[in-house]
Design a protein around this motif. Structure first.
Motif, PDB file in Angstrom:
ATOM      1  N   VAL A  87      47.449  48.695  36.251  1.00  0.00           N
ATOM      2  CA  VAL A  87      47.518  47.331  35.720  1.00  0.00           C
ATOM      3  C   VAL A  87      48.444  47.337  34.509  1.00  0.00           C
ATOM      4  N   VAL A  92      47.127  41.069  29.868  1.00  0.00           N
ATOM      5  CA  VAL A  92      46.435  41.069  31.165  1.00  0.00           C
ATOM      6  C   VAL A  92      45.408  42.202  31.242  1.00  0.00           C
ATOM      7  N   GLU A  95      41.804  41.416  29.782  1.00  0.00           N
ATOM      8  CA  GLU A  95      40.970  40.563  30.635  1.00  0.00           C
ATOM      9  C   GLU A  95      40.472  41.358  31.850  1.00  0.00           C
ATOM     10  N   TYR A  96      41.335  42.208  32.378  1.00  0.00           N
ATOM     11  CA  TYR A  96      40.920  43.052  33.504  1.00  0.00           C
ATOM     12  C   TYR A  96      39.777  43.983  33.084  1.00  0.00           C
ATOM     13  N   ASP A  99      36.719  42.086  33.123  1.00  0.00           N
ATOM     14  CA  ASP A  99      36.253  41.810  34.491  1.00  0.00           C
ATOM     15  C   ASP A  99      35.550  43.016  35.104  1.00  0.00           C
ATOM     16  N   ILE A 100      36.065  44.219  34.828  1.00  0.00           N
ATOM     17  CA  ILE A 100      35.432  45.388  35.464  1.00  0.00           C
ATOM     18  C   ILE A 100      34.278  45.949  34.624  1.00  0.00           C
TER      19      ILE A 100
ATOM     20  N   PRO B 111      38.255  42.028  40.856  1.00  0.00           N
ATOM     21  CA  PRO B 111      39.114  42.027  39.659  1.00  0.00           C
ATOM     22  C   PRO B 111      40.496  42.659  39.876  1.00  0.00           C
ATOM     23  N   TYR B 112      40.530  43.757  40.630  1.00  0.00           N
ATOM     24  CA  TYR B 112      41.828  44.417  40.808  1.00  0.00           C
ATOM     25  C   TYR B 112      42.757  43.590  41.696  1.00  0.00           C
ATOM     26  N   LYS B 114      42.632  40.401  42.046  1.00  0.00           N
ATOM     27  CA  LYS B 114      42.993  39.222  41.264  1.00  0.00           C
ATOM     28  C   LYS B 114      44.133  39.529  40.296  1.00  0.00           C
ATOM     29  N   VAL B 115      43.995  40.608  39.564  1.00  0.00           N
ATOM     30  CA  VAL B 115      45.013  40.915  38.556  1.00  0.00           C
ATOM     31  C   VAL B 115      46.350  41.244  39.219  1.00  0.00           C
ATOM     32  N   GLN B 116      46.297  41.849  40.412  1.00  0.00           N
ATOM     33  CA  GLN B 116      47.555  42.148  41.105  1.00  0.00           C
ATOM     34  C   GLN B 116      48.268  40.861  41.530  1.00  0.00           C
ATOM     35  N   LYS B 118      48.110  37.999  39.926  1.00  0.00           N
ATOM     36  CA  LYS B 118      48.677  37.405  38.712  1.00  0.00           C
ATOM     37  C   LYS B 118      49.954  38.135  38.289  1.00  0.00           C
ATOM     38  N   LEU B 119      49.930  39.459  38.412  1.00  0.00           N
ATOM     39  CA  LEU B 119      51.113  40.239  38.026  1.00  0.00           C
ATOM     40  C   LEU B 119      52.256  40.045  39.018  1.00  0.00           C
TER      41      LEU B 119
END
Lengths: 254, 254
Positions: A87, A92, A95-96, A99-100, B111-112, B114-116, B118-119
């Protein structure tokens, strides 16, 4: 004790071998000791007490393999799950991590409060980050420099006016915005030692013109988890001096 | 039927009175009919079937009161809870809508994943948005223009290589990235009608050099909820022509 193992390890550079993938439950943060963006991830991991392995990267001579971790070649990068999860981006990653690890969530759970924190961080960063950059780039040119100070002062005035309570989080303890914006303020604090003509004082920084911010800066600086994720003023100022002389500064003070 | 009431209302400008606060359960989106950023919010509301009232803003003659809704004076802005809740930024509003309407969540819950998403959106936008901007600003200068085409083509090559399946969401149906990046591709599509020398075809856009993207663009364009939140090609191209002539274009085609 700090959870950030290797925060002061030497920076890896071109030609250095990549470290082996992190083991199953290990979190790794690729960082650079003086990078304010990377410091955001370190502070967040420190406050959330996530044991993390810090790998520093020489940003002037980046190892080739680092681009497989972060296509931009920037820091920070978070790596975990034996290297299968990566990540990037300093706004970002925190926030990740929330979330985890929701049990140590720093961002509010309420969607509106959460989004306001994210937008406030962006608003403060949008002013502070380029203002600091402009001063830093003009650092060898006293005439130009004075002009650039204006944008720092303007950013500080706005930051003072946006600080409604003790913290940007709007609660009685620091939150997402406080932790993530702190590195930017700390960089300006270092400038007060570097530049005799700098218009803000080192003492009770940023000084009497900014009463709320001065209280805030003192409070955040005093938090042990923040200090554990930050470089000392001596190293910060020293690294800036090396940078100004065009010398390698990544390992300053080691 | 579209859930976007007033999507083709005339743009409010300096001197126009502010609309009354939205009623308790009404969502309002401040927009501009041809703004790709605002279109992201409209598409998201449309796909999630959130009945919304659209207020268009003349971005060249902004009403003073609009700055109380959005300190940057940009669109989109989401307003609800009788005007007590305001959310800005085109990449932020959609995630907020997912958070408050989780039953129609578009972003992944993991979460992972989701963040991917966004990135990936940021990665695509970081290439496409400035590339389009460079072409659009050079539009009256054929020599300069050809040079700027290169950055569009580079962005499209990267976008093709990053499209692993049918959709950027990585699943069998469109997701967050697909909906939010579509307006940027649509703007380039409009360019194919505006500029005879443009290196990409209107037919089966962006053409045989980009087989995955061509399928993707066709699929997204055909989604009724996306179409309901977008302007027609005729209006899009027409508004660009007015803009190039220096004429007001906000109400083009009304």
């Amino acid at each position: 004790m700090s959870v950030l193992e290797g925060i002061n390890s030497k920076a890896l550079k071109t030609g250095d071998l990549p470290p082996p993938s992190p083991s199953p439950n290990t979190f790794r943060i690729y960082s650079m000791r003086f990078c304010p963006a990377a410091q955001r991830a370190l502070i967040y991991a420190s406050v959330k007490k996530i044991p993390s392995e810090v790998i520093n990267i020489n940003l002037q001579q980046k190892p080739d393999w680092y681009f497989t971790k972060n296509y931009k070649g920037q820091v920070p990068t978070l790596e975990h799950a034996e290297g299968k999860k990566l990540v990037i981006e300093s706004a970002v990653i925190p926030e990740y991590l929330d979330d985890i690890f929701p049990e140590t969530k720093i961002l509010p759970s309420d969607p509106y409060e959460k989004v306001q924190q994210k937008l406030l961080l962006e608003r403060l960063s949008d002013q502070l980050t380029p203002a600091f950059g402009r001063v830093f780039r003009a650092i060898k040119n006293p005439e130009e420099l004075k002009e650039k100070f204006e944008s720092i002062l303007k950013a500080f005035e706005e930051a003072e006016s946006l600080l409604e309570g003790a913290f940007y989080s709007g609660t009685s303890s620091p939150g997402f915005v406080d932790y993530l914006i702190y590195p930017s303020f700390q960089r300006v604090y270092w400038l007060t030692f570097l530049l005799e003509i700098f218009p803000l004082p080192s003492d009770n920084f940023p000084g009497p013109g900014y009463p709320k911010l001065s209280q805030w800066f003192k409070a955040i600086t005093a938090i042990p988890e923040v200090a554990a994720a930050s470089q000392s003023t001596e190293n910060g100022v020293g690294s800036c001096k090396e940078y100004m002389k065009g010398l390698p500064y990544f390992d300053y003070g080691l």
